[in-house]
Design an enzyme around this catalytic site. Structure first.
Site, short mmCIF file in Angstrom:
data_model
loop_
_atom_site.label_atom_id
_atom_site.label_comp_id
_atom_site.label_asym_id
_atom_site.label_seq_id
_atom_site.Cartn_x
_atom_site.Cartn_y
_atom_site.Cartn_z
N ASP A 1 -12.29 5.22 -2.05
CA ASP A 1 -13.01 6.54 -2.47
C ASP A 1 -12.39 7.58 -1.44
O ASP A 1 -13.11 7.84 -0.29
CB ASP A 1 -14.48 6.27 -2.57
CG ASP A 1 -14.63 5.27 -3.71
OD1 ASP A 1 -14.83 5.51 -5.00
OD2 ASP A 1 -14.79 4.08 -3.46
N ASP B 1 -8.28 3.36 3.00
CA ASP B 1 -9.75 3.50 2.52
C ASP B 1 -9.27 3.88 1.04
O ASP B 1 -8.29 4.24 0.53
CB ASP B 1 -10.35 4.73 2.93
CG ASP B 1 -11.65 5.28 2.42
OD1 ASP B 1 -12.48 4.31 2.07
OD2 ASP B 1 -11.84 6.18 1.84
#
Length: 251
Positions: A26, A24
């Site tokens: 952010d 991932d």
């Protein structure tokens, strides 16, 4: 089903041996910013990604809720596959085309969210190829109104409501980060490896669960909570330090 929030131990340093790594963005590789366009990929992260690509012979992908092109632009010329829009938009490292089909209802969603943002200072509307996000990080008092609007728009247009950190997104109904992990693991060069997925948000749970189901492991980033992951790291700094150790010595 998610487990009880008992995951407190960090992943072992050798976890990447024979693995494919899915990250991932952010909240995992960079801190969540007040505005999505305020995020910067610094030299440390650029170098780390290069080291991971070399360590894993290219078996690295970034899986984000952001548009894939936005993530590509942040990292520049890195040769890495990026899956954007919560598993619905692919930018393959080898340049393969991956067309997308934008739902017609998103135009009406965009108009409605912009109207609310015009009435509520601090609300931010983010247009994506396959979704529209309404961020209330700078207007927390507007959370209830943002949620009500997003829920109504998703129902009206047959779209999916995707809650996130201080935001609500209305997006195309198909795909999530779990489907992205499964799609990537079907690639011939990845099929015989173990998937490792790392993420912080509830939107990452599908990816964490898919990695576990396919014989790999999930790594939760952040405080303990109910999760499909078996390992956990405290924050972005802990993620970067662990990845640097796991990627081996710098060249």
């Amino acid at each position: 089903m998610l487990s009880e929030p008992l995951v407190t131990h960090a992943p072992p340093i050798d976890l990447l041996d024979g693995a494919s790594l899915f990250l991932d963005f952010d909240g995992t590789l960079v801190e969540v910013a007040e505005r999505p366009d305020a995020v910067v990929v610094d030299a440390r992260l650029q170098m780390l990604l290069r080291r991971l690509i070399a360590r894993l012979d290219g078996r690295v992908a970034l899986i984000s809720g952001r548009p894939a092109g936005e993530v590509v632009a942040l990292f520049g010329e890195q040769l890495v596959t990026v899956v954007g829009s919560h598993g619905m938009e692919y930018r393959w490292a080898d340049g393969r085309p991956a067309p997308i089909d934008r739902p017609a209802g998103l135009d009406a969603v965009l108009d409605a969210m912009r109207r609310l943002a015009a009435e509520r200072p601090g609300l931010l509307v983010e247009e994506k190829p396959l979704g529209i996000a309404l961020h209330f990080r700078q207007a927390p008092e507007a959370e209830a109104a943002s949620q009500a609007l997003a829920e109504a728009l998703a129902r009206e247009h047959g779209l999916r409501l995707q809650p996130g950190k201080m935001m609500f997104e209305v997006r195309a109904p198909a795909g999530d980060k779990g489907s992205a992990v499964r799609t990537l693991m079907a690639e011939p060069e990845l099929a015989s490896t173990r998937p490792i997925f790392m993420g912080d948000d509830h939107t990452d749970e599908a990816g964490l669960a898919a990695a576990e189901a396919l014989g790999g492991a999930g790594i939760l980033v952040g405080p303990p909570r109910a999760t499909a992951a078996r390992y956990r790291l405290d924050d972005v700094e802990a993620v970067l330090a662990w990845l640097e150790a796991a990627s081996g010595p710098a060249a």
